[in-house]
Design a protein around this motif. Structure first.
Motif, PDB file in Angstrom:
ATOM      1  N   ASP A 104       0.835  -1.195   0.000  1.00  0.00           N
ATOM      2  CA  ASP A 104       0.000   0.000   0.000  1.00  0.00           C
ATOM      3  C   ASP A 104       0.873   1.250   0.000  1.00  0.00           C
ATOM      4  OD1 ASP A 104      -2.247  -1.530  -0.026  1.00  0.00           O
ATOM      5  OD2 ASP A 104      -2.711  -1.293   2.100  1.00  0.00           O
ATOM      6  N   ASP A 107       2.352   2.589   3.250  1.00  0.00           N
ATOM      7  CA  ASP A 107       3.105   1.640   4.070  1.00  0.00           C
ATOM      8  C   ASP A 107       4.553   1.554   3.577  1.00  0.00           C
ATOM      9  OD1 ASP A 107       0.759   1.174   5.431  1.00  0.00           O
ATOM     10  OD2 ASP A 107       0.283  -0.650   4.324  1.00  0.00           O
ATOM     11  N   LEU A 134       4.393  -8.529  10.191  1.00  0.00           N
ATOM     12  CA  LEU A 134       3.914  -7.161  10.008  1.00  0.00           C
ATOM     13  C   LEU A 134       3.967  -6.411  11.323  1.00  0.00           C
ATOM     14  CD1 LEU A 134       0.755  -6.047   8.058  1.00  0.00           C
ATOM     15  CD2 LEU A 134       0.922  -5.497  10.485  1.00  0.00           C
ATOM     16  N   THR A 136       2.757  -2.431  13.042  1.00  0.00           N
ATOM     17  CA  THR A 136       2.037  -1.178  12.831  1.00  0.00           C
ATOM     18  C   THR A 136       2.836  -0.020  13.412  1.00  0.00           C
ATOM     19  OG1 THR A 136       0.790  -1.405  14.898  1.00  0.00           O
ATOM     20  CG2 THR A 136      -0.192  -2.347  12.908  1.00  0.00           C
ATOM     21  N   SER A 170      -5.443  -8.561   5.828  1.00  0.00           N
ATOM     22  CA  SER A 170      -4.700  -7.858   4.791  1.00  0.00           C
ATOM     23  C   SER A 170      -4.052  -8.843   3.841  1.00  0.00           C
ATOM     24  CB  SER A 170      -3.629  -6.972   5.434  1.00  0.00           C
ATOM     25  OG  SER A 170      -2.823  -6.369   4.446  1.00  0.00           O
ATOM     26  N   CYS A 172      -1.307  -7.857   2.335  1.00  0.00           N
ATOM     27  CA  CYS A 172       0.075  -7.382   2.297  1.00  0.00           C
ATOM     28  C   CYS A 172       0.986  -8.296   3.119  1.00  0.00           C
ATOM     29  CB  CYS A 172       0.154  -5.955   2.808  1.00  0.00           C
ATOM     30  SG  CYS A 172      -0.814  -4.785   1.829  1.00  0.00           S
ATOM     31  N   CYS A 173       2.255  -8.068   3.018  1.00  0.00           N
ATOM     32  CA  CYS A 173       3.344  -8.805   3.666  1.00  0.00           C
ATOM     33  C   CYS A 173       3.495 -10.224   3.129  1.00  0.00           C
ATOM     34  CB  CYS A 173       3.252  -8.803   5.201  1.00  0.00           C
ATOM     35  SG  CYS A 173       1.946  -9.797   5.939  1.00  0.00           S
ATOM     36  N   TYR A 216       7.128  -5.779   7.087  1.00  0.00           N
ATOM     37  CA  TYR A 216       6.115  -4.885   6.515  1.00  0.00           C
ATOM     38  C   TYR A 216       5.656  -3.900   7.575  1.00  0.00           C
ATOM     39  CZ  TYR A 216       2.229  -3.398   3.535  1.00  0.00           C
ATOM     40  OH  TYR A 216       1.373  -2.665   2.748  1.00  0.00           O
ATOM     41  N   TYR A 218       2.928  -1.252   8.585  1.00  0.00           N
ATOM     42  CA  TYR A 218       1.554  -0.822   8.279  1.00  0.00           C
ATOM     43  C   TYR A 218       1.274   0.483   9.020  1.00  0.00           C
ATOM     44  CZ  TYR A 218      -3.555  -0.854   8.102  1.00  0.00           C
ATOM     45  OH  TYR A 218      -4.861  -0.521   7.915  1.00  0.00           O
ATOM     46  N   ARG A 219       1.027   1.537   8.260  1.00  0.00           N
ATOM     47  CA  ARG A 219       0.801   2.856   8.847  1.00  0.00           C
ATOM     48  C   ARG A 219      -0.658   3.005   9.286  1.00  0.00           C
ATOM     49  NH1 ARG A 219       3.977   7.442   7.818  1.00  0.00           N
ATOM     50  NH2 ARG A 219       4.816   6.374   5.961  1.00  0.00           N
ATOM     51  N   THR A 220      -0.885   3.321  10.554  1.00  0.00           N
ATOM     52  CA  THR A 220      -2.236   3.555  11.058  1.00  0.00           C
ATOM     53  C   THR A 220      -2.542   5.038  10.951  1.00  0.00           C
ATOM     54  OG1 THR A 220      -1.405   3.780  13.323  1.00  0.00           O
ATOM     55  CG2 THR A 220      -2.145   1.603  12.635  1.00  0.00           C
TER      56      THR A 220
END
Length: 352
Positions: A104, A107, A134, A136, A170, A172-173, A216, A218-220
């Motif tokens: 994403d 991210d 992953l 965050t 998700s 992702c990762c 990975y 992951y942006r919150t």
């Protein structure tokens, strides 16, 4: 060109395998440089990065074009806005890598993420997918890559590791073997297209190599689905695409461990209960009936109207999360365990 972009782009080196990193982009100029820099600085360098500008109205498309002008490993697809699933499909249509990795635009990757995925595939060539862990991090912060001293890999049968946390959240990762998923595409759902996609993938693939490497970030972000008030539309969308996973178990030709299915249904019910209590009372009343109907349909007790009437009356007045979880989970639990055979009719093919 921004010097922070230019300084991060490196010449291509020869490696053994190629990844296609697909980045769907929509109005993410604030975070996009961090994202694409995290790709360009990968220790494993045999990759292409396909940036799909999904009709951005900010400078996102311009930033992606700058990367493509300065490195042949970056390619940009510009398209009218169609949503994240549509953007990922556009990337899948043109990717050339042996494995596909979805990232994403807000991210980031750790610097050895692709190297670790490649190593997992090298150790277990029978694996269809290779994943990293992953982490965050806050929207304005940076990931704290807290990795173990020794990177390890484990091979699993996909049928025995399915749950809401690993396959319901998700896509992702994870690096996916393109040959295994090349004809699977994302739906146009606004919410949950990734989960529906994963439901199709897990029916297709067999082996999954997992690494403990935290790869990975992951942006919150404030305003994301997990940080906003739940409403009727969000609840029902979430319910419907999560039910796709339940249907996987109902119609599959694979042999799934019953304990895995029970755990998935339990996690699913707990999650929907969490969402239920984040809604207004009015939205709760409208959503509870469909939630009950969905669980009955999955359990093949669609005619068990007395149970549904009881749940609607009791749970409609109760504030107990535990009570609602137990009652909504009950039909599926009965189905899986064959309880009360004298009262309910069970057939061998009713069990997923």
């Amino acid at each position: 060109m921004d010097s922070s972009i230019k300084s991060k782009i490196q010449p291509k080196k020869a490696d053994k395998m190629k990844f296609s990193v697909i980045v769907p982009i929509y109005n993410c100029e604030k975070y996009l440089v961090d994202c694409l820099n995290s790709v360009s600085t990968q220790s494993f360098t045999d990759w292409e990065c396909i940036c799909v500008d999904d009709g951005s109205t900010d400078r996102s498309g311009v930033i992606a074009d700058e990367y493509a002008r300065n490195s042949k490993r970056f390619r940009v697809v510009h398209k009218p806005n169609g949503g994240e699933g549509s953007a990922r499909n556009a990337g899948l249509d043109v990717c050339q890598g042996e494995y596909v990795f979805f990232l994403d635009a807000d991210d980031v990757l750790n610097n050895k993420t692709l190297e670790v995925c490649a190593k997992g595939i090298e150790l277990y060539p029978e694996a269809d997918i290779s994943s990293v862990d992953l982490i965050t991090f806050e929207a304005e912060g940076t990931p704290k890559w807290d990795n173990p001293q020794k990177t390890a890999w484990e091979l699993y049968n996909v049928s025995n590791i399915i749950n809401c946390k690993t396959f319901g959240i998700s896509i992702c990762c994870v690096a996916y073997r393109l040959e295994s998923i090349k004809d699977i595409r994302f739906t146009d759902l606004k919410i949950g297209a990734d989960r529906v996609y994963i439901a199709a993938v897990i029916e297709r693939v067999q082996k999954h190599v997992c690494s403990n490497y935290v790869g990975y970030g992951y942006r919150t972000r404030v305003g994301s689905a997990v940080n906003t008030q739940m409403n009727e539309l969000m609840f029902l969308s979430d319910l419907r695409h999560r039910m796709v996973f339940v249907d996987v178990f109902k119609h599959t030709s694979k042999e799934y461990d019953r304990r895995i299915i029970v755990r998935f249904a339990k996690d699913f019910t707990e999650y929907m209960s969490y969402c239920y209590f984040r809604m207004s009372k009015e939205d709760q009343q409208r959503c509870l009936k469909e939630w009950c109907s969905s669980m009955l349909a999955a359990s093949k007790y669609s005619g068990w109207t007395s149970w549904q009437h009881f749940v609607l009356n009791v749970c409609g007045k109760s504030k107990s999360s535990l009570l609602i979880r137990l009652l909504c989970f009950l039909p599926y639990w009965l189905k899986l365990h064959g309880v009360n055979r004298k009262v309910f009719t069970f057939h061998k093919d009713d069990i997923p």
